[in-house]
Every structure is written in C-alpha cells, then in structure tokens.
Write a protein that holds these residues in place. Sequence first.
Motif, PDB file in Angstrom:
ATOM      1  N   ALA A 149      20.982 113.538  43.564  1.00  0.00           N
ATOM      2  CA  ALA A 149      21.429 112.151  43.320  1.00  0.00           C
ATOM      3  C   ALA A 149      20.522 111.272  42.744  1.00  0.00           C
ATOM      4  O   ALA A 149      20.582 110.241  41.954  1.00  0.00           O
ATOM      5  CB  ALA A 149      22.015 111.464  44.786  1.00  0.00           C
ATOM      6  N   HIS A 150      19.279 111.610  42.816  1.00  0.00           N
ATOM      7  CA  HIS A 150      18.037 110.599  42.383  1.00  0.00           C
ATOM      8  C   HIS A 150      17.434 111.296  40.802  1.00  0.00           C
ATOM      9  O   HIS A 150      16.372 110.763  40.728  1.00  0.00           O
ATOM     10  CB  HIS A 150      17.038 110.273  43.517  1.00  0.00           C
ATOM     11  N   ALA A 151      17.934 112.308  40.809  1.00  0.00           N
ATOM     12  CA  ALA A 151      17.297 113.177  39.532  1.00  0.00           C
ATOM     13  C   ALA A 151      17.626 112.336  38.260  1.00  0.00           C
ATOM     14  O   ALA A 151      18.706 112.039  38.210  1.00  0.00           O
ATOM     15  CB  ALA A 151      17.802 114.519  39.434  1.00  0.00           C
ATOM     16  N   PRO A 152      16.840 112.344  37.231  1.00  0.00           N
ATOM     17  CA  PRO A 152      17.170 111.820  35.969  1.00  0.00           C
ATOM     18  C   PRO A 152      18.139 112.656  35.272  1.00  0.00           C
ATOM     19  O   PRO A 152      18.117 113.971  35.401  1.00  0.00           O
ATOM     20  CB  PRO A 152      15.768 111.875  35.110  1.00  0.00           C
ATOM     21  N   VAL A 153      19.340 111.958  35.132  1.00  0.00           N
ATOM     22  CA  VAL A 153      20.457 112.705  34.381  1.00  0.00           C
ATOM     23  C   VAL A 153      20.018 113.804  33.056  1.00  0.00           C
ATOM     24  O   VAL A 153      20.583 114.825  33.197  1.00  0.00           O
ATOM     25  CB  VAL A 153      21.703 111.768  34.032  1.00  0.00           C
ATOM     26  N   GLY A 154      19.364 113.437  32.115  1.00  0.00           N
ATOM     27  CA  GLY A 154      18.917 114.246  30.986  1.00  0.00           C
ATOM     28  C   GLY A 154      18.084 115.383  31.492  1.00  0.00           C
ATOM     29  O   GLY A 154      18.310 116.454  30.657  1.00  0.00           O
ATOM     30  N   ARG A 155      17.780 115.536  32.713  1.00  0.00           N
ATOM     31  CA  ARG A 155      16.864 117.025  33.247  1.00  0.00           C
ATOM     32  C   ARG A 155      17.959 117.872  33.953  1.00  0.00           C
ATOM     33  O   ARG A 155      17.604 119.036  34.244  1.00  0.00           O
ATOM     34  CB  ARG A 155      15.841 116.613  34.307  1.00  0.00           C
ATOM     35  N   LEU A 156      19.132 117.483  33.771  1.00  0.00           N
ATOM     36  CA  LEU A 156      20.200 118.185  34.817  1.00  0.00           C
ATOM     37  C   LEU A 156      20.846 119.142  33.867  1.00  0.00           C
ATOM     38  O   LEU A 156      20.944 119.034  32.637  1.00  0.00           O
ATOM     39  CB  LEU A 156      21.129 117.437  35.725  1.00  0.00           C
TER      40      LEU A 156
END
Length: 282
Positions: free
Chosen positions: A142-149
């Motif tokens: 939930a708290h991860a930067p979206v671009g790294r997923l």
Amino acid sequence: MTRPHSADGREPAAVELRGATVRFGTRTLWEGLDLEIPGGEFVAVLGPNGSGKTTLLRVLLGLQPVQAGEVLVDGHHVRRGGEGIGYIPQQKAIPEDVPLRARDLVGLGLDGHHLGLGLGGRRRRARRVDEALAAVGATGYAHAPVGRLSGGEQQRLRVAQALVGDPRVLLCDEPLLSLDLAHQRTVSRLIDERRRTAGTAVLFVTHEINPILPLVDRVLYLVDGRFRFGTPDEVMTSETLSELYRTDVEVLRVRERLVVVGVEESGHCHGAVAPAEEAVAP
Ligand SMILES: Nc1ncnc2c1ncn2[C@@H]1O[C@H](COP(=O)(O)OP(=O)(O)OP(=O)(O)O)[C@@H](O)[C@H]1O
C-alpha cells in the motif's frame, strides 16, 4: 446522483445505447448500435483488433462523441467526468518516477465523491481505500511507490481504483492481461461479486472469453462494422461468427471451453486457434 425513472416507474438501464454510430472521417466504425444493459449484468465485448471495443468504452466515458444516436448511463446522457462509472483502462506501465504511493493511486478513484469534510471525511476515505486495497490483495504494498511495482501489481491497483467509488457501471479493458492465473481469478471473482452484491453492470473487453465464460450473461461481438448482441449460446456459434466474419468459422465446445477455429488475429486470440493449430484441441 438522482436516477430518473421511466414513465412506468422502472429503474433505468445501467447502460443504454440507441442507434449509436461512430465514424472516424469516412470510416464508419459501427452504426445503429442498440444496447440495453440492466444493473448487475456481465457483458463480454469481443472482436478482432480495431473493431471498436475500446472506442465503445470511450463513448460511455463521454470521451468519444457519437455521430448519431443516444448514449445513456443510469438514465443520464453521458458526459465527460460523469459519476457512477469505474474504468479499468488497457494496461500501460506507470513510469518509474511517478510520485504516487499505491494507496494514493487507489484514492484517486474517490475524487469527486463527497465523503464529508474534516477528520471524519478523511477517515471514511482512508477506510474505503484500505478495503479496496485488501480486496485485490494489495495491502502489503500500500505504501510502495507505484512506478516500482510489477505490471501485475499495478494492474490490481487499477482494479481497486475502479471499484473504490462504488460504480453503477464498470468498464474493463482487458483487465486480466499480465496477471498470473491466481490473480486473474481474484480479479474476476471480485468483479463478479461486485455486480452480484451491488448491481454494478460490467462491460468487459477481452480477446480471451474462456477465463470469464461462466460469468458472462451476454456477449457483444464486433467485427468490421457488424455486430451481434446476445447470450453466449446465441452469439458464440459457428453460424453467427461465420456471418460476422464473412468466412467459415467453427466454434467448438471442449471441456467447457470455447475454441474458435478459422479466425486468425494478430496479437491476441479469444479462445481461437489458427487453422495450423487445429489439431491441438484435445
Ligand atoms: N480518435 C480517433 N481518430 C481516428 N481513428 C481512431 C480514433 N480512435 C480510434 N480510432 C480507430 O478506430 C479503430 C478502433 O479502435 P479501438 O481502439 O476501439 O479498437 P479495439 O477493438 O479496442 O482494438 P484492440 O483489440 O486492438 O484493442 C482503430 O482502427 C483505431 O485506429
């Protein structure tokens, strides 16, 4: 949003197209399209590349005008940014430097919703986002930067974003692409549950009907300006597809799966096997 009722007091269809026509220059993509989709119905939208499936979703989003006919969502003429629609767009990777966390992306699906001001409103908003993240199995990032997923993780967030606002109509553009089998099942189950419990109408664009076949009430099949709308048993037949494609097409049922023989497509196949692969069907 207030829901207008017809003269006989019935609820309006979730989606209604009357004689809708889209043209690009001299090319008519489709014309005279009539659809009436009640709340809770699951409609698969099929057809080869370029047949206008995404354009239909853009029409319902108010992003693409029709040249003739009428388009209503929940009894209202569509307009850009209208309420009540959840949209899972065709997948594009989110650039690595986008400064958003996963939960912020999902929260964008609540923009324009009135959940109240102040602390109470913020709490209600946070709770809705938490529930949507949990439903797609994304709480852990939930708290991860979206671009790294990964592509699949980003896709689950798009599904959560489309559902968090409790839409009356859910438009899905190939939402299962890049998901592994387990997450394909999670996402299809979630969409199915939503339309059953909340009466959300679903338009699901796909090239591969088999993973969702048990959920499909009706199929809209578009080919080169022609179309057919009906139950899978009415539309997914050798006769109907041969008419639509104007060539011999055979539809086989193999262990509850549909195998379409004789339709070659670039890019994808919707349960189709090209003639050279016909022998593959067990
Ligand atoms: N704004 C536009 N101007 C001109 N042509 C357009 C426009 N938008 C779409 N088209 C054309 O309309 C056709 C249908 O496009 P659309 O994206 O709806 O097809 P699709 O059925 O979703 O295809 P795919 O399966 O490849 O995703 C394509 O040939 C596309 O190039």
